[in-house]
Design a protein around this motif. Structure first.
Motif, PDB file in Angstrom:
ATOM      1  N   HIS A 166      -8.693  45.800  63.855  1.00  0.00           N
ATOM      2  CA  HIS A 166      -9.357  44.640  64.444  1.00  0.00           C
ATOM      3  C   HIS A 166      -9.383  43.420  63.513  1.00  0.00           C
ATOM      4  O   HIS A 166      -9.881  42.368  63.908  1.00  0.00           O
ATOM      5  CB  HIS A 166     -10.786  44.998  64.852  1.00  0.00           C
ATOM      6  N   GLY A 167      -8.891  43.566  62.301  1.00  0.00           N
ATOM      7  CA  GLY A 167      -8.896  42.437  61.376  1.00  0.00           C
ATOM      8  C   GLY A 167     -10.281  42.005  60.968  1.00  0.00           C
ATOM      9  O   GLY A 167     -10.532  40.809  60.742  1.00  0.00           O
ATOM     10  N   VAL A 168     -11.182  42.973  60.832  1.00  0.00           N
ATOM     11  CA  VAL A 168     -12.582  42.691  60.506  1.00  0.00           C
ATOM     12  C   VAL A 168     -12.919  43.311  59.150  1.00  0.00           C
ATOM     13  O   VAL A 168     -12.611  44.483  58.905  1.00  0.00           O
ATOM     14  CB  VAL A 168     -13.524  43.268  61.580  1.00  0.00           C
ATOM     15  N   ALA A 169     -13.549  42.537  58.289  1.00  0.00           N
ATOM     16  CA  ALA A 169     -14.086  43.095  57.051  1.00  0.00           C
ATOM     17  C   ALA A 169     -15.386  43.817  57.363  1.00  0.00           C
ATOM     18  O   ALA A 169     -16.159  43.389  58.229  1.00  0.00           O
ATOM     19  CB  ALA A 169     -14.325  41.996  56.035  1.00  0.00           C
ATOM     20  N   VAL A 170     -15.635  44.910  56.660  1.00  0.00           N
ATOM     21  CA  VAL A 170     -16.854  45.686  56.872  1.00  0.00           C
ATOM     22  C   VAL A 170     -17.594  45.817  55.542  1.00  0.00           C
ATOM     23  O   VAL A 170     -17.010  46.228  54.536  1.00  0.00           O
ATOM     24  CB  VAL A 170     -16.545  47.081  57.440  1.00  0.00           C
ATOM     25  N   VAL A 171     -18.867  45.468  55.550  1.00  0.00           N
ATOM     26  CA  VAL A 171     -19.739  45.596  54.381  1.00  0.00           C
ATOM     27  C   VAL A 171     -20.781  46.650  54.710  1.00  0.00           C
ATOM     28  O   VAL A 171     -21.486  46.543  55.724  1.00  0.00           O
ATOM     29  CB  VAL A 171     -20.411  44.258  54.033  1.00  0.00           C
ATOM     30  N   MET A 172     -20.905  47.672  53.857  1.00  0.00           N
ATOM     31  CA  MET A 172     -21.813  48.783  54.118  1.00  0.00           C
ATOM     32  C   MET A 172     -22.854  48.875  53.009  1.00  0.00           C
ATOM     33  O   MET A 172     -22.654  49.551  52.001  1.00  0.00           O
ATOM     34  CB  MET A 172     -21.014  50.084  54.234  1.00  0.00           C
ATOM     35  N   PRO A 173     -23.963  48.177  53.151  1.00  0.00           N
ATOM     36  CA  PRO A 173     -25.000  48.196  52.109  1.00  0.00           C
ATOM     37  C   PRO A 173     -25.813  49.482  52.146  1.00  0.00           C
ATOM     38  O   PRO A 173     -25.880  50.171  53.175  1.00  0.00           O
ATOM     39  CB  PRO A 173     -25.873  46.993  52.464  1.00  0.00           C
ATOM     40  N   ASP A 174     -26.440  49.798  51.044  1.00  0.00           N
ATOM     41  CA  ASP A 174     -27.356  50.942  50.964  1.00  0.00           C
ATOM     42  C   ASP A 174     -28.787  50.432  51.053  1.00  0.00           C
ATOM     43  O   ASP A 174     -29.155  49.497  50.344  1.00  0.00           O
ATOM     44  CB  ASP A 174     -27.133  51.707  49.661  1.00  0.00           C
ATOM     45  N   ALA A 175     -29.578  51.063  51.904  1.00  0.00           N
ATOM     46  CA  ALA A 175     -30.977  50.650  52.050  1.00  0.00           C
ATOM     47  C   ALA A 175     -31.949  51.806  51.892  1.00  0.00           C
ATOM     48  O   ALA A 175     -33.114  51.696  52.277  1.00  0.00           O
ATOM     49  CB  ALA A 175     -31.189  49.971  53.399  1.00  0.00           C
ATOM     50  N   GLN A 176     -31.459  52.931  51.349  1.00  0.00           N
ATOM     51  CA  GLN A 176     -32.328  54.077  51.081  1.00  0.00           C
ATOM     52  C   GLN A 176     -33.104  54.474  52.343  1.00  0.00           C
ATOM     53  O   GLN A 176     -32.518  54.596  53.412  1.00  0.00           O
ATOM     54  CB  GLN A 176     -33.223  53.774  49.885  1.00  0.00           C
ATOM     55  N   LEU A 177     -34.408  54.673  52.249  1.00  0.00           N
ATOM     56  CA  LEU A 177     -35.229  55.088  53.402  1.00  0.00           C
ATOM     57  C   LEU A 177     -36.092  53.937  53.909  1.00  0.00           C
ATOM     58  O   LEU A 177     -37.156  54.147  54.490  1.00  0.00           O
ATOM     59  CB  LEU A 177     -36.136  56.260  53.007  1.00  0.00           C
ATOM     60  N   SER A 178     -35.615  52.726  53.740  1.00  0.00           N
ATOM     61  CA  SER A 178     -36.463  51.543  53.881  1.00  0.00           C
ATOM     62  C   SER A 178     -36.690  51.059  55.304  1.00  0.00           C
ATOM     63  O   SER A 178     -37.507  50.167  55.513  1.00  0.00           O
ATOM     64  CB  SER A 178     -35.830  50.387  53.098  1.00  0.00           C
ATOM     65  N   SER A 179     -35.951  51.587  56.282  1.00  0.00           N
ATOM     66  CA  SER A 179     -35.949  50.995  57.624  1.00  0.00           C
ATOM     67  C   SER A 179     -35.573  49.509  57.569  1.00  0.00           C
ATOM     68  O   SER A 179     -35.986  48.716  58.410  1.00  0.00           O
ATOM     69  CB  SER A 179     -37.292  51.183  58.338  1.00  0.00           C
ATOM     70  N   TYR A 180     -34.813  49.153  56.553  1.00  0.00           N
ATOM     71  CA  TYR A 180     -34.322  47.776  56.388  1.00  0.00           C
ATOM     72  C   TYR A 180     -35.474  46.776  56.381  1.00  0.00           C
ATOM     73  O   TYR A 180     -35.372  45.669  56.909  1.00  0.00           O
ATOM     74  CB  TYR A 180     -33.278  47.456  57.461  1.00  0.00           C
TER      75      TYR A 180
END
Length: 225
Positions: free
Chosen positions: A36-50
């Motif tokens: 799809h020509g899309v960059a993907v960023v996968m952050p870590d948020a632990q157990l934070s519910s963001y």
């Protein structure tokens, strides 16, 4: 020289008890994104519910305010709102919708797969659970708070930059009722919502399939790949 291409970008959020590497390990997201020509960023948020936790990290601020600019400093990513998306499964589905509703100036389109969309109600049912208190604070103060997605959707209902939303949930998922309530809430408020459901429960095999649908909704892919 011609300027380097700036790629659309999808921030992809993990579920509870998992990490930034889970989408890459449990799905074929790398191949789907390339198609799809899309960059993907996968952050870590632990157990934070963001959330910006009462006792813990400020994960909402990190992902909404700090990470996009940092990623653009490293990689040729578009800074345009219309090229910036956010998606997640389970806890990540809640996070994605929260970022879309609370940081709509950054994220134009949001996708939630099997989202845990009402942790405020869960926290009220478990008032002595220290986990929810550490994340959101006293349960009796959660309703209508920054972390309440139903209140967030109501507050943004008349905004010209409210996000487009895609939702999917399996009909056997333990979070199905939360998704139906959010579907009805967003429809009543006039959001541009694509809602789908199908047989299934809370498993990665469904999210691997539906993330392809999400990418097609965001950016059409190449035929035959």
């Amino acid at each position: 020289d011609a300027p380097a291409r700036e790629f659309p970008v999808m921030y992809l959020l993990h579920n509870l008890t998992k990490s930034h590497s889970t989408w890459q390990r449990m799905t074929c997201i790398e191949r789907y994104a390339l198609n799809h020509g899309v960059a993907v960023v996968m952050p870590d948020a632990q157990l934070s519910s963001y959330a910006d936790m009462l006792h813990g990290g400020k994960f909402f601020t990190y992902i909404a305010d700090e990470l996009p600019g940092l990623m653009r400093s490293f990689f040729p990513l578009s800074g345009r709102r219309e090229d910036t998306f956010i998606c997640g499964a389970s806890m990540g589905g809640y996070g994605a919708l929260k970022f879309g509703l609370r940081a709509p100036e950054t994220f134009s389109r949001v996708a939630s797969l099997s989202g845990g969309l009402d942790p405020v109600a869960v926290a009220l049912r478990e008032p002595e659970n220290p986990f929810w208190r550490d994340v959101f604070g006293p349960p009796e103060q959660n309703a209508g708070s920054f972390n309440d997605l139903f209140a967030a959707a109501e507050a943004l209902k008349d905004s010209p930059i409210r996000p487009d939303v895609y939702m999917w949930c399996g009909t056997e998922d333990f979070l199905y009722d939360q998704n139906v309530r959010m579907r009805d809430h967003l429809r009543a408020l006039g959001y541009n919502l694509v809602y789908e459901e199908s047989p299934g429960d809370h498993q990665w095999k469904y999210w691997d399939a539906k993330i392809q649908t999400v990418l097609d909704w965001l950016v059409p892919g190449k035929e035959g790949e």
